[in-house]
Scaffold this active site. Structure first.
Site, PDB file in Angstrom:
ATOM      1  N   LEU A   1      -0.876  -5.323   6.023  1.00 22.62           N
ATOM      2  CA  LEU A   1      -0.323  -6.347   6.920  1.00 22.62           C
ATOM      3  C   LEU A   1       0.833  -5.810   7.756  1.00 22.62           C
ATOM      4  CD1 LEU A   1      -0.314  -9.184   4.238  1.00 22.62           C
ATOM      5  CD2 LEU A   1      -1.793  -9.112   6.240  1.00 22.62           C
ATOM      6  N   GLY A   2       1.448  -4.767   7.265  1.00 20.62           N
ATOM      7  CA  GLY A   2       2.577  -4.174   7.977  1.00 20.62           C
ATOM      8  C   GLY A   2       3.138  -3.032   7.154  1.00 20.62           C
TER       9      GLY A   2
ATOM     10  N   GLY B   1       6.638  -1.327   5.518  1.00 24.46           N
ATOM     11  CA  GLY B   1       8.055  -1.483   5.189  1.00 24.46           C
ATOM     12  C   GLY B   1       8.639  -0.166   4.707  1.00 24.46           C
TER      13      GLY B   1
ATOM     14  N   ASN C   1       9.380   0.832   1.736  1.00 17.91           N
ATOM     15  CA  ASN C   1       8.749   1.374   0.531  1.00 17.91           C
ATOM     16  C   ASN C   1       7.231   1.414   0.630  1.00 17.91           C
ATOM     17  OD1 ASN C   1      11.017   1.893  -1.259  1.00 17.91           O
ATOM     18  ND2 ASN C   1      11.367  -0.298  -1.069  1.00 17.91           N
ATOM     19  N   GLY C   2       6.716   1.515   1.824  1.00 21.85           N
ATOM     20  CA  GLY C   2       5.266   1.587   1.998  1.00 21.85           C
ATOM     21  C   GLY C   2       4.715   0.316   2.607  1.00 21.85           C
TER      22      GLY C   2
ATOM     23  N   VAL D   1       2.915  -3.293   3.308  1.00 22.39           N
ATOM     24  CA  VAL D   1       2.810  -4.664   2.792  1.00 22.39           C
ATOM     25  C   VAL D   1       1.317  -4.984   2.854  1.00 22.39           C
ATOM     26  CG1 VAL D   1       3.401  -7.073   3.233  1.00 22.39           C
ATOM     27  CG2 VAL D   1       5.126  -5.287   3.591  1.00 22.39           C
TER      28      VAL D   1
ATOM     29  N   LYS E   1       4.906  -7.056  -1.278  1.00 21.64           N
ATOM     30  CA  LYS E   1       5.907  -6.100  -0.781  1.00 21.64           C
ATOM     31  C   LYS E   1       6.585  -5.464  -1.998  1.00 21.64           C
ATOM     32  CE  LYS E   1      10.391  -5.932   1.558  1.00 21.64           C
ATOM     33  NZ  LYS E   1      11.281  -6.511   2.557  1.00 21.64           N
TER      34      LYS E   1
ATOM     35  N   ASP F   1      19.771  -8.710   9.922  1.00 23.29           N
ATOM     36  CA  ASP F   1      18.671  -7.853  10.373  1.00 23.29           C
ATOM     37  C   ASP F   1      17.672  -8.675  11.184  1.00 23.29           C
ATOM     38  OD1 ASP F   1      17.533  -5.341  10.544  1.00 23.29           O
ATOM     39  OD2 ASP F   1      16.284  -5.595   8.762  1.00 23.29           O
TER      40      ASP F   1
END
Ligand code: ADP
Length: 382
Positions: A54-55, A57, A59-60, A62, A77, A171
């Site tokens: 899905l996207g 992040g 840490n890898g 999602v 996540k 953020d």
């Protein structure tokens, strides 16, 4: 207990739980109080992991997951437990999940993933994707000024929820704003609480004083600054939403240049005629008040939400915008916007010594460059 049991209408008793008071609790009890599941079992016992990314992040990826019992989709996540503030991120995000414009956390697993202790967050799946991806892909219908106002109202709603509880997100950028569905009726929600923090003063965190009710004046300058940065970021997002390019631009590449930093600090941006002449004065005035350099003079989230442009969305003119066209015409411009916001946010998080200066106007070089490109294209042989 699992978040799947709680419906979209958040429980009002939970809405009143104070973060400061809850924070003292251990993570399982903290999550339990919010109706979110916690487990140390392997996530695959309850969820089937899919290959759908899905996207991406820190840490890898999602990835999309399927809740085995209900068949509902979720998003997984992974947060490295050893990274700074990992527990705080989980707690703040879980807490903020009570707001309808924040991506909900449903279950949290504490486990080993790739030999590292991790938190695995199961969130509601947001198949509508990121805010600007959707706008960029809006080919048939142009988004209008009224659509932009409705988008900003939803972002404002999430930020107001946080600021009321003295939490700064820190953020706020387009990649962290996701749509719940692919259709246009879907809800926009804020995610990623990796930089969020509670900004209460020490001494106010006593059980007899609830920071929720603290007036802005009781917060010191640093605390006001953190929340004010969220409003500044919203000003940038609103500017981009209305025209398709950012108000500030870097001289080159990836990191924030001294020139860009100076322009941000001096509030140097313009409203070029082509895109802005038909946009209401109310909208432009609101942007000016959000991008005001002096933190003490910048409007806060409550003033933003009460401004006519946001409070009376239905009265905002439905003027078609150039945003999608500009984003499609120059896709690099969007990437540049992302880079610029990222570096400006990084700078803001460490640099809280914003000086009071007059707003001066100067030429926006990104726009100049685009004009130049057009001129060159026009001059080239057919
Ligand atoms: P990180 O904190 O590591 O940057 P994010 O939480 O920002 O990770 O997620 C990275 C990307 O993954 C987002 O920009 C978005 O595209 C996608 N994403 C995150 N959460 C969801 C979700 N619940 N549903 C769909 N996509 C998501």
């Amino acid at each position: 207990m699992s978040g799947w049991g709680i419906d979209n209408q958040r429980n009002s008793a939970q809405q009143n739980l104070q973060f400061t008071h809850l924070y003292q609790k251990e993570l399982p009890a903290f999550l339990n109080a919010l109706g979110i599941g916690f487990s140390k079992n392997t996530v695959t016992e309850d969820y089937q992991l899919t290959r759908e990314k899905l996207g991406t992040g820190i840490n890898g990826s999602v990835v999309k997951v399927i809740h085995r019992q209900s068949g509902a989709e979720g998003a997984l996540k992974i947060i490295n437990k050893e990274s700074r503030n990992s527990e705080l991120e989980v707690k703040l995000h879980a807490y903020a999940s009570q707001c309808e414009n924040v991506v909900r956390i449903l279950d949290v697993y504490e486990n080993i993933y790739r030999q590292r202790p991790c938190y695995l967050l199961i969130m509601e799946c947001m198949p509508g994707g990121e805010l600007f991806d959707r706008i960029q892909n809006t080919t048939q219908t142009k988004i209008t000024e009224r659509d932009a106002a409705d988008i900003m109202r939803q972002i404002g709603n999430a930020v107001m929820f946080l600021h009321r509880r003295n939490i700064a997100h820190r953020d706020l950028k387009p990649e962290n704003l996701l749509y719940s569905e692919r259709n246009f009726q879907s809800i926009l929600k804020l995610t990623d609480f990796g930089f969020a923090k509670e900004v209460t003063q020490k001494g106010l965190e006593t059980p007899c004083f609830t920071p929720y009710y603290a007036a802005p004046e009781v917060l010191n300058e640093k605390q006001r600054y953190d929340m004010s940065c969220d409003v500044w970021s919203m000003g940038v997002i609103m500017y981009v939403l209305l025209c398709g390019y950012p108000p500030f631009y870097s001289d080159h590449g990836f990191s924030i240049s001294p020139g860009m930093k100076k322009r941000i600090k001096q509030g140097e941006y313009t409203f070029p005629d082509k895109e802005w002449k038909n946009i209401s004065l109310t909208a432009k005035d609101l942007i000016k008040r959000m991008l005001t350099v002096d933190v003490n003079k910048r409007i806060d989230i409550y003033e933003f939400m009460n401004s006519p442009w946001v409070a009376n969305v239905r009265e905002v003119p439905s003027t078609p915008l150039f945003t999608s066209a500009n984003m499609m015409e120059d896709p690099d411009c969007y990437k540049e916007t992302q880079r610029e916001m990222e570096s400006a946010l990084q700078t803001m998080r460490v640099d809280n010594k914003v000086k009071i200066r007059d707003v001066k106007h100067s030429k926006n070089r990104l726009i100049e460059r685009r004009k130049q490109k057009k001129l060159e294209a026009g001059a080239a042989p057919q």
